[in-house]
Scaffold this motif. Structure first.
Motif, PDB file in Angstrom:
ATOM      1  N   THR A   1       0.832  -1.208   0.000  1.00  0.00           N
ATOM      2  CA  THR A   1       0.000   0.000   0.000  1.00  0.00           C
ATOM      3  C   THR A   1       0.871   1.264   0.000  1.00  0.00           C
ATOM      4  O   THR A   1       0.440   2.329  -0.401  1.00  0.00           O
ATOM      5  CB  THR A   1      -0.946   0.027   1.223  1.00  0.00           C
ATOM      6  OG1 THR A   1      -0.165  -0.221   2.391  1.00  0.00           O
ATOM      7  CG2 THR A   1      -2.030  -1.024   1.110  1.00  0.00           C
ATOM      8  N   GLN A   2       2.113   1.141   0.490  1.00  0.00           N
ATOM      9  CA  GLN A   2       3.027   2.291   0.476  1.00  0.00           C
ATOM     10  C   GLN A   2       3.879   2.243  -0.796  1.00  0.00           C
ATOM     11  O   GLN A   2       4.023   1.179  -1.390  1.00  0.00           O
ATOM     12  CB  GLN A   2       3.980   2.208   1.678  1.00  0.00           C
ATOM     13  CG  GLN A   2       3.295   2.066   3.020  1.00  0.00           C
ATOM     14  CD  GLN A   2       2.493   3.299   3.389  1.00  0.00           C
ATOM     15  OE1 GLN A   2       2.953   4.411   3.189  1.00  0.00           O
ATOM     16  NE2 GLN A   2       1.281   3.100   3.890  1.00  0.00           N
TER      17      GLN A   2
ATOM     18  N   ASP B   1      12.768  -1.887  -0.125  1.00  0.00           N
ATOM     19  CA  ASP B   1      11.685  -2.816   0.191  1.00  0.00           C
ATOM     20  C   ASP B   1      11.871  -4.135  -0.537  1.00  0.00           C
ATOM     21  O   ASP B   1      11.537  -5.190  -0.020  1.00  0.00           O
ATOM     22  CB  ASP B   1      10.325  -2.216  -0.220  1.00  0.00           C
ATOM     23  CG  ASP B   1      10.074  -0.894   0.468  1.00  0.00           C
ATOM     24  OD1 ASP B   1      10.151  -0.867   1.710  1.00  0.00           O
ATOM     25  OD2 ASP B   1       9.851   0.117  -0.221  1.00  0.00           O
TER      26      ASP B   1
END
Ligand SMILES: C[S@@+](CC[C@H](N)C(=O)[O-])C[C@H]1O[C@@H](n2cnc3c(N)ncnc32)[C@H](O)[C@@H]1O
Length: 399
Positions: free
Chosen positions: A179-180, A252
């Motif tokens: 979502t980020q 990430d």
């Protein structure tokens, strides 16, 4: 009220196909609207955070731009596209509907799907093509496909690898919070085939990621940067430099595919240090452990053969990498990611971060020590890096 003209009938058929999840794609072509260099649009249904969403690929002369729309906006979006195009083709599991317009009239024709086409959605190849669209402009800029979007024969194996890689990448993304904004770094990105493909995939299916390729060779970096610009991939960039000294702030997803020798260890270390949610690497050459290896007596008859000693060193190098990932809180898998005929370097280590990780697992670290002792291993770069014992002078060593 039933639709009164072919254009409305076509729109209605599209909306029904979307509603009934029968839509394969809609292609709008012969664009006559006011947007410069826009040529055609392809609309598909995709899942975004588990929600069915309308995905529209706008094809310009030299680049593709993707936009996603909630299904509630489908009618408005399709109506606008229809108004500006002289031709539209709707493909569903049942067949094709074509709308053609000229100054005087609009005509609708329909054809049923051939049985073989109808069966395709479950087919193996079809599933693969979902991840990278062969029509994409960026593949032409990379030299994978030609101007007619046909795969250039000498690039067929690369094409296969790209598809397989993006498929695995997509599976890994499903396991993490997306979502980020996602920060992805590809260490040792070479000509950027995989870097660019994963950018394209992520930008189409999630919010646009920040993707950076890190590469020593300046010519390759220049090539990749040109491809990114030509393709309109604004958040894809390439850094010319050494993986061993590149220090991103956020990470990430860590990718390292066939990065040479210990460059893979540095890349994994960056991933662990920055708490990457996914670490995906296909190791390349393994030079570090082979000269250190002292075969246990019982294995000497087997390891007297050079090829076996090489394979043993490779297996040990990657086992220690995989065990270190496990010890540092990653669910870790080691598997063949593409058939041997497509690349001889076909081993992948795929690791996803466990949310319950608190401290390195001492039992796994003890397993590593036992293996090192058995083979007389003194030094494994990833272990040294994680223990902060890596010797800075080693940076002079060529990868
Ligand atoms: C075998 S190629 C793989 C390219 C790409 N990842 C792929 O799979 O198509 C390895 C690349 O890593 C680069 N490389 C090797 N060591 C490196 C280092 N220490 N820092 C940055 N790039 C490195 C090489 O220049 C080469 O382009």
């Amino acid at each position: 009220m039933s639709p009164v003209n072919p254009e409305q009938q076509f729109l209605q058929a599209c909306l029904v196909a979307i509603q009934q999840q029968q839509l394969e794609r809609i292609i709008f072509s012969q664009y006559k609207g006011s947007i410069e260099n826009l040529e055609k649009m392809t609309v598909r249904l995709i899942e975004l955070q588990n929600v069915a969403t309308l995905n529209c690929l706008y094809r310009y002369k030299t680049q593709d731009v993707t936009k996603n729309y909630p299904l509630g906006e489908a009618e408005g979006v399709l109506t606008e596209l229809l108004a500006d195009c002289k031709q539209a083709n709707l493909f569903t599991l049942d067949g094709e509907t074509q709308l053609k317009k000229n100054k005087k009239k609009a005509m609708l024709t329909q054809s049923k799907a051939k049985p073989v086409l109808k069966a395709q959605p479950q087919g193996h190849d079809r599933a693969k093509q979902r991840f990278v669209d062969q029509d994409s402009q960026f593949l032409q800029h990379l030299g994978i496909t030609d101007a007619k979007a046909q795969v250039i024969p000498s690039m067929a194996r690369k094409w296969k690898q790209i598809n397989k890689f993006v498929e695995i990448f997509a599976g890994a993304l499903e396991q993490i919070d997306t979502t980020q904004a996602l920060h992805v770094v590809d260490f040792g990105s070479g000509k950027g085939y995989l870097t660019t493909a994963l950018y394209d995939y992520t930008a189409k299916s999630l919010q646009t990621p920040f993707v950076t390729g890190v590469e020593l060779n300046p010519k390759m970096v220049e090539f990749c940067q040109n491809v990114a610009t030509q393709s309109g991939f604004e958040q894809l960039g390439f850094f010319q430099g050494d993986v061993r000294t590149y220090a991103p702030e956020k990470l990430d997803v860590m990718i390292a595919l066939h990065a040479c020798d210990v460059a893979t260890d540095f890349a994994i270390h960056s991933g662990i240090r920055l708490n990457a949610q996914v670490i995906m690497c296909a190791p390349c050459c393994h030079k570090e452990l082979r000269p250190q290896l002292h075969s246990p007596k019982v294995l000497q008859p087997m390891l007297q053969f050079g090829i076996h000693a090489g394979q043993q060193a490779e297996m040990l190098t990657d086992t220690i990498r995989a065990l270190l990932l496990k010890a540092y809180g990653y669910e870790t898998k080691v598997f063949e990611f593409v058939a041997l005929e497509h690349t001889s370097k076909n081993k992948m280590i795929l690791a996803t971060k466990r949310q319950d990780f608190t401290a390195p697992d001492q039992a796994v670290l003890a397993q590593i020590q036992a293996l090192k002792q058995m083979y007389g291993i003194q030094k494994h770069s990833l272990e040294l890096l994680l223990n902060d014992q890596w010797d800075q002078q080693d940076i002079g060593r060529k990868c």
